[in-house]
Every structure is written in structure tokens, then in C-alpha cells.
Design a protein around this motif. Structure first.
Motif, short mmCIF file in Angstrom:
data_model
loop_
_atom_site.label_atom_id
_atom_site.label_comp_id
_atom_site.label_asym_id
_atom_site.label_seq_id
_atom_site.Cartn_x
_atom_site.Cartn_y
_atom_site.Cartn_z
N TRP A 32 0.82 -1.21 0.00
CA TRP A 32 0.00 0.00 0.00
C TRP A 32 0.86 1.26 0.00
CZ3 TRP A 32 -4.57 -1.14 3.92
CH2 TRP A 32 -5.24 -2.29 3.48
N SER A 33 1.94 1.25 0.78
CA SER A 33 2.75 2.47 0.89
C SER A 33 3.52 2.78 -0.38
CB SER A 33 3.72 2.36 2.07
OG SER A 33 4.61 1.28 1.89
N THR A 34 3.74 1.78 -1.24
CA THR A 34 4.44 2.03 -2.51
C THR A 34 3.49 2.36 -3.65
OG1 THR A 34 4.45 -0.36 -2.92
CG2 THR A 34 6.45 0.59 -1.97
N ASN A 35 2.17 2.30 -3.40
CA ASN A 35 1.22 2.51 -4.49
C ASN A 35 0.14 3.54 -4.19
OD1 ASN A 35 1.74 0.28 -6.71
ND2 ASN A 35 2.09 -0.68 -4.72
N LEU A 36 -0.15 3.77 -2.94
CA LEU A 36 -1.15 4.78 -2.61
C LEU A 36 -0.48 6.15 -2.53
CD1 LEU A 36 -3.21 2.90 0.15
CD2 LEU A 36 -3.68 3.08 -2.30
N PRO A 37 -1.09 7.19 -3.08
CA PRO A 37 -0.48 8.54 -3.09
C PRO A 37 -0.56 9.21 -1.72
CG PRO A 37 -2.65 8.60 -4.09
CD PRO A 37 -2.39 7.16 -3.80
N LEU A 38 0.24 8.72 -0.80
CA LEU A 38 0.22 9.24 0.57
C LEU A 38 1.26 10.35 0.72
CD1 LEU A 38 -0.05 5.80 2.41
CD2 LEU A 38 -1.90 7.38 1.87
N ASN A 39 1.08 11.41 0.00
CA ASN A 39 2.03 12.53 0.05
C ASN A 39 1.40 13.72 0.75
OD1 ASN A 39 4.18 11.24 -1.49
ND2 ASN A 39 2.80 11.40 -3.24
N PHE A 40 1.17 13.57 2.03
CA PHE A 40 0.62 14.66 2.82
C PHE A 40 1.16 14.56 4.25
CE2 PHE A 40 -2.38 11.13 2.81
CZ PHE A 40 -2.61 10.93 4.16
N PRO A 50 3.46 14.26 7.29
CA PRO A 50 4.77 13.61 7.37
C PRO A 50 4.90 12.40 6.46
CG PRO A 50 3.42 12.93 9.21
CD PRO A 50 2.60 13.94 8.43
N LEU A 51 3.85 12.05 5.72
CA LEU A 51 3.85 10.85 4.89
C LEU A 51 4.39 11.13 3.50
CD1 LEU A 51 0.28 9.48 5.76
CD2 LEU A 51 2.42 9.16 7.01
N ARG A 52 5.09 10.13 2.96
CA ARG A 52 5.62 10.22 1.60
C ARG A 52 5.52 8.85 0.95
NH1 ARG A 52 10.20 8.69 -0.41
NH2 ARG A 52 11.22 8.53 1.64
N MET A 53 5.01 8.83 -0.27
CA MET A 53 4.87 7.57 -1.00
C MET A 53 6.23 6.90 -1.16
SD MET A 53 3.02 7.07 -4.69
CE MET A 53 2.88 5.47 -5.48
N CYS A 54 6.30 5.61 -0.85
CA CYS A 54 7.57 4.87 -0.86
C CYS A 54 7.92 4.41 -2.27
CB CYS A 54 7.48 3.66 0.07
SG CYS A 54 7.18 4.04 1.80
N GLY A 113 9.78 9.79 5.87
CA GLY A 113 8.47 9.95 5.23
C GLY A 113 7.91 8.63 4.76
N CYS A 114 8.75 7.78 4.16
CA CYS A 114 8.31 6.45 3.71
C CYS A 114 7.95 5.57 4.90
CB CYS A 114 9.41 5.82 2.86
SG CYS A 114 9.08 4.10 2.39
N LEU A 115 8.76 5.62 5.94
CA LEU A 115 8.49 4.81 7.13
C LEU A 115 7.15 5.19 7.74
CD1 LEU A 115 9.40 2.68 9.14
CD2 LEU A 115 10.64 4.47 10.39
N ARG A 164 3.85 2.69 8.10
CA ARG A 164 3.17 2.43 9.36
C ARG A 164 1.70 2.85 9.30
NH1 ARG A 164 8.17 4.37 13.38
NH2 ARG A 164 9.34 2.39 13.18
N PHE A 165 1.40 3.89 8.56
CA PHE A 165 0.01 4.30 8.39
C PHE A 165 -0.76 3.23 7.63
CE2 PHE A 165 -3.25 6.56 5.84
CZ PHE A 165 -4.03 7.02 6.88
#
Length: 560
Positions: free
Chosen positions: A168-176, A178-182, A197-199, A203-204
């Protein structure tokens, strides 16, 4: 004899309504979902490092051992049921008959020829492995098994959580925030993803996965049959999509490595001598590592009792499990060979991550949708709830002294739900700090050796011994010409002709053979097979499993 058995079996409770059951088809997908789990994601990586021929050979060998030991467990369950049924009948007989000639139950060292052992598996009674360990070995063995199965299940749940978090963390656009897409590289060969940011995104995603699986883990297994059937179909669709597309592209553009789903990928790194080395080569260290991973990817034994309990038709369970393993073998071998040929040295330890590049905007919509399907769905349809369910059942059995099929109060139901909740949450917490799938699976394989080889083998031997002692003891006062309960063997058939006595040595040999056949017959169940159910087969398999376990440990120590 029976005084020692007394108290080891909880009483049989007759439910007011018939138990809710499922057919073989639904049961097939429930068991298949557990076996496949997420262990299949590391198969191509293992094939690449161990070589094709070596991988297929050790895979089929381990699969045979795991199927045979799983079949043993059905034998053991039916023997436990026979002992419990006989105990119940004898207790009723003792209470109803008051004649002086009837010996006390504790004084009976044998049974009469009319007391046929009733070897069967009932839909109203479930024997978890923890209970079987106590019945046939002792309390210490039960505690040992519980510790092992908790450890093994914890590691398995850990893998499910890490697969979901990484996918999920490598494919979902979690760029908001402290989160950053891995990226895929941040997970490659790392215990946990690098970069804060990836970590945080990883975890999210583990938290989101918990929101999905924990509610399902609290449900009763018999109420999720439809869900498990759908999940099983999706799992095959994912494996089929990966294999078929790789085959399609191999046929169009030849062997290719690098970016998948493209007929114009990078130049193959599996050609010429390199390809020959993969097909016919043998890496001893890679082969040893494959032992642990294949064992983990084929494990079924801890949940076998729980997962097959709802199935109404119990008679074909031995062949039912063989069909499960046959299906798994076809898909695993196809994955290992085809996907390794396609990706070559670029194969990822979690194979679905190899489809991450194909989700980019420079690919067609169809390819991107297919890639997201391959990457995201396995984590959603994991067997997390199934593992939580059967492990909680074993913990409940030890704490409460009765099986979950015998719940009688709201308090006991609450206890079971709390056990499920606690055991379901702990692996998710640990997954926040370790995300490497192969790192986890190699240790899961070591624990899997104990649950798939040691415990079934020991239970097979001890249950045969106990049933031979209870049902096949000395038959005092019974004529030698009486047939035994299972074989119909008659002592007078060893005579050459009617009325002609045998020589002394021949008579002794015949009596020994008849005694041996009587002893074998009294622990032979409907799930037994010639040779494979013999005590010597169990001893040999235990010895082989011990050698493989030592080899797997040596491989892990060597690679550190």
C-alpha cells in the motif's frame, strides 16, 4: 487404563440445534486461503536463488511430507474420538449394569471382540492439536505445542501485516503531512524502509490494514464461508494474471528482465549460460534457504482441525487435503519458473512489488489497473482472520479446559473474543518495525518444521500405541479362531488343511503374524493408508525432517 484416561476428555455436549456446516467446495477455499496465505509472494525469489530443478525437487518432496503428516492428524483425531466414544459407552454401561460379574471400568485391561473401535471425525466434536497433545502424550507436550503454534502464528500474521504495509505504501499517493509515497528500492534488502516519510507512510498503511482485518478476525469461522470463497477465487486470479502475462510477453519478446508488462523490456539477464545455470544449476546455500521458505509456504497443520471442522462430509478429508496441495503445487511451480524467467535477477523478495513500475502514467490504463490489482489485492485477502481464529481456539482450550465448540456461557464467549483481539493486535504492532518478507519467512519456516513434522509424527506414534493398548490388548477367554475387529483374521486359517495340526515352529510363527495383524488393525482408521500410516513411516519421516531442520538452521546461520 481408563482411570488414566478419565478427565482428559471434556464431556460431549449435545447442541439443541444441529451445527452449522459447509460443503467441500466452501471448505476447499477456506483451507486453500490458509495454505496459500502470503507465502507464495516469496516463491519466485527463492526459485531464482536455488535454481529451477533444485527448487522443484525440494518443493515436491516437502509437499509430500506435509501432506502425509496432515493426513496423520486426521488419523489421530479419529482415534481420539474412538477413545472418547468408548469411554462414554463404558461409563453408561457401568452405571446401568449392577451385576457382580461385570468388572469395574478401571480393572478392564482389554475389550471384547464385539467392541469395534469407532474411528470417525464428528461435526459435533472438534479436537484441537493442543487437546490431542495432552490426550496422547501429556500436559507438558500440550504446553510445548501451544508455545510453538503461538510463535508460528505470530510470525505468519507478521508477514501478512508487512505485505499490506509495503504494497500500500508504494502505491497509494500518501504525500501529505509527514507521509511520503515509498519506492520499491526503499524496501529492497532492508529490515524496514529507509527515509522517515516512507516509514511513516508504511506504518500508516499497517494501521489501515488493521482496520480491515481485525473486525473479520472476531467473527466465527462458519459465518465467513462466502467471504473465504470469494477471497480464494481472487487469489487464483492474481496468480493467474501474473503467470499468464509473463508467459504472453515471453512468447512475444523472448526472455526479458526489468520492467514487466512490456514487450520491449530491457535485455534479458537470463539468456545463454545464465539461463542454463538457472534451469540446471544448483546453489547449495540457496537450496537450503528454500527448505525453510517452502515449509512455511505449505504449512496447514496448526489450523487443520479448525478449518475442516465445519465441513459436513468428513470421509474424504485425506484426499481433500491432497487436492489442496495439488492445486498449490501447480500454481507455485508455475510462479517459480515463469516469473523467474521473466524478471531474472530483478525478481523482488515480494513478487508483487515487481509490478510497481507498471503503475506509472506512461503505461496504458488497462496495464495500470492490472498492476494495481496484482499489487494491492493479496494484502486485502490475506488469511489473517483464519490464523487468528485457530490460534485463539488453542489458547482458549488451554485456559478454559474445553474446546470452542463447547461454549456454554456469555463469559466464555467474551474470553474468546478478548483472546482474538489481543492476539490479532500484537503482530500488527511488531510489523511497524520490521517489513522485510524474506527475513521473516526464513524464521517462520524453522518454526513450521515443528508444527508440520514433529507434532504430527509424535501424535501418530503415540495414538497408535494407545489404541493398540486399549483396543488390542490380550483377549482373555476368547478363542483364537475369533476374527479381530478390523481384519477378520482367523487363527484356524493358518492350518494347512482341516484337522491337520501345524508344526510347533509354524504355529508360533502363525500366532505372531496374527498378533501383529491384530495390533495393526486396532489402530487402522478410515484415513489410514498402507505403508504411509505404518509406525516405521512416521519414524523415518521424523528423522528426515530433523535433518532438513538442521540444514535450514545452518543456512540461516551461514547467511548472517
Amino acid at each position: 487404563m481408563w482411570s488414566r484416561l478419565k478427565g482428559k476428555f471434556p464431556p460431549i455436549l449435545e447442541p439443541s440445534k444441529g451445527p452449522k456446516t459447509v460443503g467441500l467446495a466452501v471448505g476447499y477455499f477456506m483451507v486453500l486461503n490458509y495454505v496459500v496465505g502470503n507465502g507464495f509472494l516469496g516463491i519466485p525469489f527463492t526459485f531464482y536463488h536455488a535454481g529451477m530443478v533444485g527448487s522443484i525437487t525440494i518443493f515436491l518432496f516437502i509437499m509430500f511430507m506435509e501432506w502425509n503428516s496432515a493426513r496423520w492428524l486426521f488419523e489421530v483425531m479419529s482415534r481420539a474420538q474412538a477413545l472418547e466414544t468408548f469411554k462414554q459407552e463404558q461409563l453408561v454401561e457401568t452405571q446401568s449394569e449392577k451385576s457382580d460379574h461385570l468388572p469395574a471400568l478401571s480393572d478392564r485391561s482389554h475389550v471384547t471382540p464385539d467392541d469395534h473401535p469407532k474411528y470417525e471425525i464428528l461435526v459435533t466434536r472438534k479436537f484441537e492439536l493442543t487437546e490431542l497433545c495432552q490426550v496422547f502424550v501429556g500436559r507438558w507436550f500440550k504446553v510445548f505445542y501451544l508455545l510453538v503454534v503461538i510463535t508460528a502464528s505470530f510470525i505468519v500474521l507478521w508477514t501478512y501485516s508487512t505485505v499490506a504495509g509495503s504494497a500500500w505504501s508504494t502505491n497509494l499517493p500518501l504525500n501529505f503531512g509527514p507521509l511520503r509515497m515509498c519506492t520499491e528500492e526503499e524496501f529492497q534488502d532492508n529490515i524496514y524502509p529507509k527515509g522517515s516519510g516512507c516509514l511513516a507512510a508504511y506504518r500508516f498503511c499497517v494501521f489501515l490494514f488493521a482496520v480491515v482485518v481485525l473486525p473479520l478476525s472476531l467473527l466465527d469461522l462458519k459465518n465467513v464461508g462466502v467471504i473465504q470463497t470469494i477471497f480464494g477465487g481472487l487469489r487464483f486470479a492474481i496468480i493467474g494474471a501474473m503467470v499468464l502475462y509473463a508467459l504472453f510477453n515471453l512468447g512475444i519478446g523472448g526472455l526479458q528482465g526489468g520492467v514487466p508488462l512490456s514487450a520491449n523490456g530491457t535485455e534479458s539477464n537470463l539468456t545463454g549460460n545464465v539461463l542454463s545455470d538457472f534451469v540446471y544449476g544448483f546453489s547449495f546455500t540457496g537450496w537450503l534457504s528454500a527448505i525453510a521458505l517452502f515449509t512455511s509456504a505449505l504449512i496447514i497443520h496448526p489450523g487443520l482441525s479448525t478449518l475442516t471442522h465445519p465441513i459436513k462430509n468428513k470421509k474424504p478429508l485425506g484426499w481433500f487435503v491432497l487436492s489442496i496441495y495439488g492445486t498449490v503445487a501447480v500454481f507455485y511451480v508455475l510462479m517459480g519458473v515463469i516469473l523467474t524467467l521473466w524478471f531474472g535477477s530483478d525478481v523482488n523478495s515480494t513478487i508483487t512489488l515487481n509490478w510497481v513500475p507498471s503503475t506509472k502514467s506512461d503505461h496504458s490504463v488497462a496495464i495500470r489497473v492490472l498492476s494495481y490489482f496484482i499489487i494491492l489485492v493479496p494484502s486485502i485477502i490475506s488469511a489473517y482472520p483464519l490464523v487468528v481464529y485457530f490460534t485463539s481456539n488453542n489458547i482458549y482450550l488451554v485456559l478454559m479446559g474445553k474446546d470452542t465448540s463447547q461454549k456454554t456461557s456469555t463469559r466464555e464467549w467474551v474470553v474468546l473474543v478478548l483472546i482474538k483481539a489481543i492476539f490479532g493486535v500484537l503482530p500488527l504492532i511488531v510489523a511497524l518495525f520490521v517489513s522485510n518478507l524474506i527475513f521473516i519467512l526464513k524464521y517462520a519456516g524453522l518454526v513450521a518444521f515443528l508444527t508440520s513434522a514433529l507434532f504430527p509424527g509424535v501424535l501418530q506414534l503415540t495414538s497408535q500405541r494407545k489404541c493398540a493398548k486399549v483396543f488390542g490388548g490380550k483377549r482373555e477367554g476368547v478363542a483364537d479362531s475369533q476374527p479381530t475387529p478390523s481384519t477378520g483374521l482367523e487363527m484356524d486359517t493358518i492350518k494347512r488343511e482341516e484337522g491337520a495340526p501345524l508344526m510347533e515352529g509354524e504355529k508360533a510363527d502363525g500366532e505372531k503374524e496374527a498378533s501383529r495383524m491384530r495390533k495393526d488393525a486396532v489402530y487402522t482408521t478410515p484415513y489410514s493408508l498402507p505403508v504411509l500410516s505404518h509406525p516405521i513411516a512416521a519414524i523415518v519421516q521424523l528423522a528426515v525432517a530433523g535433518v532438513l531442520f538442521v540444514a535450514a538452521c545452518a543456512s540461516i546461520a551461514y547467511r548472517k
